[in-house]
Design a protein around this motif. Structure first.
Motif, short mmCIF file in Angstrom:
data_model
loop_
_atom_site.label_atom_id
_atom_site.label_comp_id
_atom_site.label_asym_id
_atom_site.label_seq_id
_atom_site.Cartn_x
_atom_site.Cartn_y
_atom_site.Cartn_z
N GLN A 102 0.84 -1.20 0.00
CA GLN A 102 0.00 0.00 0.00
C GLN A 102 0.87 1.25 0.00
OE1 GLN A 102 -3.50 -0.20 -0.33
NE2 GLN A 102 -2.77 -2.26 -0.75
N SER A 132 2.57 1.51 -3.45
CA SER A 132 1.59 1.88 -4.46
C SER A 132 1.34 3.39 -4.44
CB SER A 132 0.29 1.11 -4.25
OG SER A 132 -0.67 1.50 -5.20
N ALA A 133 1.19 3.94 -3.23
CA ALA A 133 0.99 5.39 -3.11
C ALA A 133 2.23 6.15 -3.56
CB ALA A 133 0.65 5.75 -1.66
N LEU A 191 3.69 10.09 3.47
CA LEU A 191 3.13 8.75 3.30
C LEU A 191 3.61 7.79 4.39
CD1 LEU A 191 3.56 8.27 -0.57
CD2 LEU A 191 1.44 8.74 0.68
#
Length: 170
Positions: free
Chosen positions: A63, A66-67, A133
């Motif tokens: 995740q 991916s970001a 992030l």
């Protein structure tokens, strides 16, 4: 360490000059390798299909990446927290990112890492975005003249670098 350098010393820049200097040698090597034959008489060539990242939690780390990269989840692999591994697919045909669980935690510096170049932001803007992030700052190699890079770590401690964008290299 400047991998393109024949002296094997860190050059202190973002290595753009190293790549220019080595471009001729690389082209010559690729041309020679393209015609090389294995012992069995078959053409030797490979494609990097996956870059595999060992981790404690494949789904969560995928995740984050991916970001960071914009890579999408594979439609059949890694879409659920209980999946044994996670696969992110590169939309441009580049190598995919495969996250696999390992029992041990990361304890030392990576022997291999990714150098990322922003496509729609500056190096500094991308660094701030990635820190937001969940990345952590490992080392700041930016210089007053605008050269350099930033070394970050993902949530499990895997190092990667953010370099200057193409526009900043202009």
């Amino acid at each position: 360490m400047c991998v393109a350098s024949t002296t094997r010393r860190r050059c202190g820049d973002d290595h753009s000059h190293c790549f220019r200097a080595s471009r001729g040698r690389l082209t010559d090597a690729l041309t020679a390798a393209d015609g090389a034959l294995s012992r069995e008489g078959q053409r030797m060539s490979v494609r990097i299909r996956h870059i595999t990242i060992d981790c404690a939690n494949p789904y969560e780390l995928a995740q984050f990446w991916s970001a960071l990269t914009g890579y999408g989840e594979h439609p059949e692999d890694g879409n659920h927290p209980d999946d044994p591994e996670a696969l992110l697919v590169a939309s441009d045909g580049g190598p995919d990112l495969l996250f696999v669980p390992v029992p041990e935690a990361k304890t030392v510096k990576n022997r291999f890492h990714l150098d990322l170049q922003p496509t729609s932001r500056t190096r500094d803007e991308e660094t701030e975005r990635v820190l937001g992030l969940g990345a952590t700052l490992v080392a700041d190699h930016r210089k007053p003249d605008g050269t350099g890079w930033v070394t970050l770590a993902d949530p499990e401690g895997n190092e990667f670098c953010i370099e200057r964008s193409v526009a900043e290299r202009g």
